[in-house]
Design an enzyme around this catalytic site. Structure first.
Site, PDB file in Angstrom:
ATOM      1  N   LYS A 134      44.307  55.220 -21.588  1.00 23.15           N
ATOM      2  CA  LYS A 134      43.368  55.070 -20.469  1.00 23.15           C
ATOM      3  C   LYS A 134      41.942  55.283 -20.972  1.00 23.15           C
ATOM      4  O   LYS A 134      41.690  56.200 -21.764  1.00 23.15           O
ATOM      5  CB  LYS A 134      43.710  56.102 -19.386  1.00 23.15           C
ATOM      6  CG  LYS A 134      42.850  56.001 -18.135  1.00 23.15           C
ATOM      7  CD  LYS A 134      43.274  57.055 -17.125  1.00 23.15           C
ATOM      8  CE  LYS A 134      42.474  56.959 -15.842  1.00 23.15           C
ATOM      9  NZ  LYS A 134      42.875  57.994 -14.852  1.00 23.15           N
ATOM     10  N   SER A 182      44.130  56.178 -10.429  1.00 20.23           N
ATOM     11  CA  SER A 182      43.159  55.448 -11.209  1.00 20.23           C
ATOM     12  C   SER A 182      43.708  54.919 -12.546  1.00 20.23           C
ATOM     13  O   SER A 182      43.084  54.051 -13.150  1.00 20.23           O
ATOM     14  CB  SER A 182      41.960  56.346 -11.489  1.00 20.23           C
ATOM     15  OG  SER A 182      42.364  57.489 -12.212  1.00 20.23           O
ATOM     16  N   SER A 193      46.740  60.307 -10.214  1.00 21.85           N
ATOM     17  CA  SER A 193      46.443  59.064 -10.934  1.00 21.85           C
ATOM     18  C   SER A 193      47.415  58.654 -12.027  1.00 21.85           C
ATOM     19  O   SER A 193      47.294  57.564 -12.559  1.00 21.85           O
ATOM     20  CB  SER A 193      45.039  59.131 -11.530  1.00 21.85           C
ATOM     21  OG  SER A 193      44.111  58.879 -10.519  1.00 21.85           O
TER      22      SER A 193
HETATM   23  N1  GLN Z   1      42.892  59.109  -5.984  1.00 22.34           N
HETATM   24  C1  GLN Z   1      42.411  60.411  -6.276  1.00 22.34           C
HETATM   25  C2  GLN Z   1      40.899  60.397  -6.331  1.00 22.34           C
HETATM   26  O1  GLN Z   1      40.347  59.396  -6.083  1.00 22.34           O
HETATM   27  C3  GLN Z   1      42.991  60.916  -7.553  1.00 22.34           C
HETATM   28  C4  GLN Z   1      42.358  60.336  -8.761  1.00 22.34           C
HETATM   29  C5  GLN Z   1      42.878  60.917 -10.049  1.00 22.34           C
HETATM   30  O2  GLN Z   1      43.947  61.529 -10.102  1.00 22.34           O
HETATM   31  N2  GLN Z   1      42.109  60.716 -11.093  1.00 22.34           N
HETATM   32  O3  GLN Z   1      40.262  61.358  -6.621  1.00 22.34           O
END
Ligand code: GLN
Length: 505
Positions: free
Chosen positions: A87, A162, A186
């Site tokens: 990532k 994400s 994420s």
């Molecule tokens: N969807 C969550 C956010 O927008 C989690 C994102 C993540 O785990 N990086 O913060």
């Protein structure tokens, strides 16, 4: 031959590499060809590291040859010669690290993140850096400044986020596994949306050194693969103490061993009523209940539990994560990293660089977080959210006195259509409701495929465990995967011939 290589799991590929039936170069070539043919439409990768990949594949093939001659090479890890993706929030020295942001579009780190370094030392072939919501803030990859990734099961839909680029790459056979990060879901939610397995380890189990910070008290580096067994191999490589991350634990990492005969006799699975909400997709609930029936057949006992403060997880997370993000993102000042918009003075340069570099969701989070931390509002928002976090943690502590793990859906629905939620931040945030509690409590959780909905979109189930219970989670998911085939399905878009999905080569 080359498309059938793509359906191999890491462990089977490792076995064939050792026997010399396949080479790392073949595997790498097959992944890069798959990327070439699919990534124009899926857009899972932001940067490919083709030259580096072949260099590492050749080196792995040399080591494998040494092993066959009885010479012990630098590494004998099962990851030797396996192509993986990273990532794009984790640094790889000499390769740009964008975090899905214009701010860092041209930023090239001179160092490699600890987790990536561990994989490299174990002989991974790095294919490239995968797409992400900007600074990992989002649930669909639509917040990437470089355009969204698409779901290989239905290209009109999001892969989740994400870590959506990593999930799509693994699901479509473009990589054998990947690293993601999980601050609020994420790793698990994109794993569920793309039909793969994703492990979010205990907070502090994997060093965050070299990970671009989002919410530092919540961030964890996680593993994504097509089976629990493969995720366990990645986990074994990256977990463990690193003095460069002060929150990293010194507790040794035990090796993963499957449950004997995959029997789960004696294990207790807690089922929290708070995770089955009216309004969630019925097919998701049905898939979870069928999976629980499988676990019962394997010998586990299902026990109702209560996590009464679950409803506070969403508001608490969406105060704490932006608060931490607003502090972490202060470093992007137009001077040290990334975009630089020269202006008359430091403040002007700070303002114009940030206006140009950050996208709308990142700006929203900075405003929310700064507000929650500001004098006069700190007690009302930040301090109360911290208290709610304490209550959520206590709920889990109490539940784990009665059960070994807790089962829940990963998300209330399957993958959204592109554009379905990104105009309405609140509806987007609501989709994270089942993944946020594990981050707030710092506990490990795993997501893995448990069925499909009527649109043939994958449904994921989640198991959460107490701190350092990763091997229990991996072992339970593995036992489930020995008697079910959901994880063996690959999306039609991947174009991998049907018969090879079942029989390996
Ligand atoms: N969807 C969550 C956010 O927008 C989690 C994102 C993540 O785990 N990086 O913060």
């Amino acid at each position: 031959m080359s498309s059938s290589l793509l359906s191999l799991g890491i462990s089977r590929a490792a076995h064939l590499l050792r026997s010399g039936e396949i080479s790392s170069r073949d595997l790498t070539q097959a992944c890069l060809e798959q990327i070439e043919s699919l990534d124009g439409s899926l857009h899972a990768f932001l940067t490919l590291t083709t030259e580096e990949a072949f260099f590492r594949a050749n080196r792995a093939d040399f080591f494998l040859q040494q092993m066959r001659k009885g010479i012990t090479p630098e590494t004998t890890s099962p990851l030797l010669g396996i192509p993986l993706a990273i990532k794009d929030v984790l640094a790889l020295s000499g390769v740009r690290c964008t975090c899905g942001s214009r701010m860092l579009e041209t930023y090239i780190p001179p160092f490699t993140a600890h987790a990536v370094d561990k994989l490299l030392a174990d002989g991974m072939v790095v294919l490239g850096k995968t797409n992400t919501d900007e600074f990992a803030m989002g649930s669909t990859t639509e917040n990437s400044a470089f355009g969204p990734t698409r779901n290989p099961w239905d290209v009109a839909r999001v892969p989740g986020g994400s870590s959506g680029g990593s999930a799509a790459a693994v699901a479509a056979g473009m990589a054998f596994g990947a690293l993601g990060t999980d601050t609020g879901g994420s790793v698990r939610q994109p794993a569920a949306f793309c039909g793969i397995t994703g492990l979010k380890p205990t907070y502090g189990r994997v060093s965050r050194w070299g990970l671009v910070a989002y919410g530092s008290s919540l961030d964890s580096v996680g593993c994504m693969a097509r089976s629990a067994e493969d995720a366990a191999l990645i986990y074994a490589s990256i977990a463990g103490h690193d003095p460069r991350d002060s929150t990293s634990h010194e507790i040794p990492v035990p090796g993963f061993t499957p449950y004997a005969e995959n029997s789960l006799k004696g294990l207790r699975i807690g089922l929290p009523q708070e995770y089955f909400l009216p309004g969630m997709q019925a097919e998701v609930e049905n898939a979870i209940r069928s999976a629980l029936a499988v676990f019962e057949k394997l010998g586990a006992e299902i026990v109702p539990v209560s996590l009464p403060h679950t409803e506070y997880a969403l508001p608490a997370y969406y105060l704490l994560a932006p608060a931490e993000a607003s502090a972490n993102l202060a470093r992007y000042d137009g001077t040290r990293y990334g975009i630089n918009r020269p202006a008359a003075g430091y403040i002007e340069q700070f303002m114009s660089s940030r206006a140009a570099g950050f996208g709308p969701e990142v700006k929203r989070r900075i405003m929310l977080g700064t507000y929650a931390l500001s004098a006069g509002y700190y007690d009302a928002y930040y301090a109360r959210a911290q208290k709610a976090r304490g209550l959520i943690r206590r709920d889990f502590d109490q539940a784990f006195q009665q059960v070994d793990v807790i089962a829940a859906p990963v998300a209330p629905t399957t993958a959204y259509l592109l554009g379905e939620r990104n105009k309405d931040p609140l509806s987007m945030y609501l989709g994270d409701i089942f993944t946020l509690p594990a981050n707030l409590a710092g506990i490990p959780a795993i997501a893995f495929p448990a069925g499909f909905d009527s649109n043939r979109l994958p449904v994921g189930i989640q198991l959460m465990g107490h701190a350092f219970a990763e091997n229990t989670l991996l072992g339970m998911a593995h036992a489930y995967q020995q008697v079910t085939l959901w994880h063996r399905q690959m999306p039609g878009a991947a174009n991998i011939p049907e018969e090879t999905k079942e029989h390996g080569l």
